[in-house]
Design a protein around this motif. Structure first.
Motif, PDB file in Angstrom:
ATOM      1  N   ILE A 132      33.718  28.745  21.958  1.00 39.32           N
ATOM      2  CA  ILE A 132      33.216  30.501  22.266  1.00 39.32           C
ATOM      3  C   ILE A 132      32.053  31.091  21.311  1.00 39.32           C
ATOM      4  N   LEU A 133      32.171  31.070  20.058  1.00 42.45           N
ATOM      5  CA  LEU A 133      30.962  31.024  18.890  1.00 42.45           C
ATOM      6  C   LEU A 133      29.648  30.613  19.617  1.00 42.45           C
ATOM      7  N   THR A 134      29.383  29.380  19.294  1.00 47.29           N
ATOM      8  CA  THR A 134      28.292  28.289  19.913  1.00 47.29           C
ATOM      9  C   THR A 134      27.559  29.684  21.329  1.00 47.29           C
ATOM     10  N   LEU A 135      28.716  29.464  21.991  1.00 45.57           N
ATOM     11  CA  LEU A 135      28.503  30.069  23.945  1.00 45.57           C
ATOM     12  C   LEU A 135      27.814  31.331  23.384  1.00 45.57           C
ATOM     13  N   THR A 136      28.478  32.332  22.461  1.00 51.57           N
ATOM     14  CA  THR A 136      27.488  33.678  22.032  1.00 51.57           C
ATOM     15  C   THR A 136      26.159  33.381  21.454  1.00 51.57           C
ATOM     16  N   ASP A 137      25.998  32.879  21.081  1.00 52.90           N
ATOM     17  CA  ASP A 137      24.647  31.855  20.147  1.00 52.90           C
ATOM     18  C   ASP A 137      23.617  32.026  21.650  1.00 52.90           C
ATOM     19  N   TYR A 138      24.090  31.755  23.178  1.00 51.15           N
ATOM     20  CA  TYR A 138      23.096  31.010  23.919  1.00 51.15           C
ATOM     21  C   TYR A 138      23.424  32.902  25.039  1.00 51.15           C
ATOM     22  N   GLY A 139      24.357  33.896  24.422  1.00 53.97           N
ATOM     23  CA  GLY A 139      23.961  34.556  25.801  1.00 53.97           C
ATOM     24  C   GLY A 139      25.256  34.651  26.443  1.00 53.97           C
ATOM     25  N   ILE A 140      26.430  33.387  26.297  1.00 57.24           N
ATOM     26  CA  ILE A 140      27.423  33.329  27.006  1.00 57.24           C
ATOM     27  C   ILE A 140      28.556  33.803  26.753  1.00 57.24           C
ATOM     28  N   VAL A 141      29.251  35.129  27.284  1.00 57.52           N
ATOM     29  CA  VAL A 141      30.619  35.564  27.251  1.00 57.52           C
ATOM     30  C   VAL A 141      31.546  34.587  27.859  1.00 57.52           C
ATOM     31  N   ALA A 142      32.269  34.204  26.734  1.00 58.71           N
ATOM     32  CA  ALA A 142      33.058  33.345  26.213  1.00 58.71           C
ATOM     33  C   ALA A 142      34.440  33.807  26.139  1.00 58.71           C
ATOM     34  N   GLY A 143      35.767  32.755  26.296  1.00 60.97           N
ATOM     35  CA  GLY A 143      36.865  33.037  25.446  1.00 60.97           C
ATOM     36  C   GLY A 143      37.732  32.819  26.040  1.00 60.97           C
ATOM     37  N   ARG A 144      39.076  32.910  25.937  1.00 61.37           N
ATOM     38  CA  ARG A 144      40.551  32.174  26.423  1.00 61.37           C
ATOM     39  C   ARG A 144      41.138  33.141  27.429  1.00 61.37           C
ATOM     40  N   GLY A 176      20.592  29.249  34.097  1.00 65.57           N
ATOM     41  CA  GLY A 176      19.914  28.509  34.368  1.00 65.57           C
ATOM     42  C   GLY A 176      18.445  27.943  34.175  1.00 65.57           C
ATOM     43  N   TYR A 177      18.749  27.052  32.709  1.00 65.34           N
ATOM     44  CA  TYR A 177      17.803  26.341  32.561  1.00 65.34           C
ATOM     45  C   TYR A 177      18.541  24.456  31.566  1.00 65.34           C
ATOM     46  N   VAL A 178      17.937  23.703  31.791  1.00 62.35           N
ATOM     47  CA  VAL A 178      18.318  22.325  30.754  1.00 62.35           C
ATOM     48  C   VAL A 178      17.939  22.134  29.202  1.00 62.35           C
ATOM     49  N   VAL A 179      19.620  22.940  29.002  1.00 64.94           N
ATOM     50  CA  VAL A 179      20.097  23.317  27.365  1.00 64.94           C
ATOM     51  C   VAL A 179      19.739  22.091  26.125  1.00 64.94           C
ATOM     52  N   PRO A 180      18.370  21.990  25.050  1.00 64.97           N
ATOM     53  CA  PRO A 180      18.972  20.498  24.640  1.00 64.97           C
ATOM     54  C   PRO A 180      20.632  20.355  24.355  1.00 64.97           C
ATOM     55  N   LEU A 181      20.694  18.838  24.050  1.00 64.35           N
ATOM     56  CA  LEU A 181      21.968  18.924  23.824  1.00 64.35           C
ATOM     57  C   LEU A 181      21.818  18.439  22.159  1.00 64.35           C
ATOM     58  N   PRO A 182      21.379  18.473  21.716  1.00 58.34           N
ATOM     59  CA  PRO A 182      21.359  17.213  19.745  1.00 58.34           C
ATOM     60  C   PRO A 182      21.383  19.634  19.613  1.00 58.34           C
ATOM     61  N   ASP A 183      20.242  20.467  20.155  1.00 59.08           N
ATOM     62  CA  ASP A 183      20.813  21.921  19.396  1.00 59.08           C
ATOM     63  C   ASP A 183      22.043  22.328  19.661  1.00 59.08           C
ATOM     64  N   VAL A 184      23.062  22.139  20.619  1.00 60.86           N
ATOM     65  CA  VAL A 184      24.016  22.865  20.903  1.00 60.86           C
ATOM     66  C   VAL A 184      24.634  21.788  19.874  1.00 60.86           C
ATOM     67  N   ALA A 185      24.974  20.122  19.673  1.00 58.28           N
ATOM     68  CA  ALA A 185      25.494  19.939  18.745  1.00 58.28           C
ATOM     69  C   ALA A 185      25.453  21.048  17.519  1.00 58.28           C
ATOM     70  N   GLU A 186      24.476  20.795  17.228  1.00 58.39           N
ATOM     71  CA  GLU A 186      24.606  21.162  15.436  1.00 58.39           C
ATOM     72  C   GLU A 186      24.352  22.736  15.228  1.00 58.39           C
ATOM     73  N   ARG A 187      24.558  23.939  16.580  1.00 57.42           N
ATOM     74  CA  ARG A 187      25.047  24.632  16.688  1.00 57.42           C
ATOM     75  C   ARG A 187      26.611  23.893  16.094  1.00 57.42           C
ATOM     76  N   VAL A 188      28.017  23.060  17.005  1.00 58.71           N
ATOM     77  CA  VAL A 188      29.289  23.782  17.706  1.00 58.71           C
ATOM     78  C   VAL A 188      29.111  23.753  16.191  1.00 58.71           C
ATOM     79  N   GLN A 189      28.723  22.134  15.601  1.00 50.00           N
ATOM     80  CA  GLN A 189      29.546  21.465  13.554  1.00 50.00           C
ATOM     81  C   GLN A 189      28.901  22.341  13.265  1.00 50.00           C
ATOM     82  N   THR A 190      27.994  23.465  13.628  1.00 46.38           N
ATOM     83  CA  THR A 190      27.978  24.582  12.266  1.00 46.38           C
ATOM     84  C   THR A 190      29.109  25.691  12.021  1.00 46.38           C
ATOM     85  N   HIS A 191      29.423  25.735  13.022  1.00 45.63           N
ATOM     86  CA  HIS A 191      30.945  26.547  13.410  1.00 45.63           C
ATOM     87  C   HIS A 191      32.134  26.246  13.700  1.00 45.63           C
TER      88      HIS A 191
END
Length: 239
Positions: free
Chosen positions: A135-147, A213-228
């Motif tokens: 959820i926090l990773t998606l927030t980093d990209y401006g995506i509102v997510a939850g449960r 609406g665009y391709v998101v670099p996978l390594p960047d997402v992994a780094e953010r998930v790891q950090t959180h």
């Protein structure tokens, strides 16, 4: 209960790249078995003789594959063997919880293999923290997510309707975890048409690419998930 006096909050992060599902599962099983064996060995030792148990976070992508958890229903796979060959996909029955899901290129798969005795012994809390990291990773990209109450994983739920963006399924024994989460980043969502995703027929599936609406670099997402994850579990990176 198998516990150890030592608490090790150091995590080893490994990127396995694009890897066959069975090969990654075998590696998980190897690490899992070694960790449990160390816990068993520690049980008969004094505190100064015990060896701390390790913690791992494995990131990877898989070729097209469908996996069915031990509580799932095979009828939720809507394709036969011949069709799976046509679309270049394989199928595995596995030992995690949950129903059927899809893994494929463009999806970030994470396998935390943790000894929860190093952190807390609460599977419910463990699952909620995995969800929170996504959820926090998606927030980093401006995506509102939850449960969604009663459902595992991470969801978007707005005027477009409820849709899953991250599936989760784990196994835990003696407080050691394996399996984990699958976040749809640039996933080809057409592959979900051939299953009843997670056994839920009335809700859609989405991806970060679809929402942004665009391709998101996978390594960047992994780094953010790891950090959180490191922050939420109060871990330390292995240096």
């Amino acid at each position: 209960m198998l516990t150890t006096t030592l608490q090790n909050k150091v995590i080893q992060v490994r990127d396995l790249g694009l890897i066959d599902y069975q090969t990654a599962w075998d590696e998980q099983e190897r690490i899992f078995a070694d960790t449990v064996a160390r816990k068993v060995a520690n049980r008969g030792l004094s505190p100064d003789e015990q060896q701390p148990t390790p913690n791992y976070l494995l990131f990877c992508e898989h070729p097209h594959v469908y996996t069915l958890g031990k509580s799932g229903h095979e009828a939720h796979l809507l394709a036969n063997d011949e069709f799976l060959k046509q679309i270049g996909a394989t199928y595995h029955r596995i030992n995690r919880g949950g129903d059927i899901t899809y893994h494929g290129p463009g999806q970030l798969v994470g396998y935390p293999i943790l000894d929860l005795d190093n952190f807390f012994t609460d599977i419910h809390r463990y699952m909620r923290l995995l969800e929170e990291a996504i959820i926090l990773t998606l927030t980093d990209y401006g995506i509102v997510a939850g449960r969604i109450a009663g459902l595992t994983g991470v969801w978007l739920d707005d005027e477009a309707g409820p849709r899953k963006i991250c599936a989760m399924g784990v196994k835990a024994s003696r407080w050691v975890t394996m399996h984990g989460f699958a976040l749809n980043v640039n996933t080809d969502l057409r592959y979900f048409d051939h299953i009843v995703p997670c056994g839920i027929a009335d809700k859609a599936v989405t991806s970060m690419q679809q929402e942004l609406g665009y391709v998101v670099p996978l390594p960047d997402v992994a780094e953010r998930v790891q950090t959180h994850l490191i922050e939420l579990f109060e871990m330390k990176m292995e240096r």
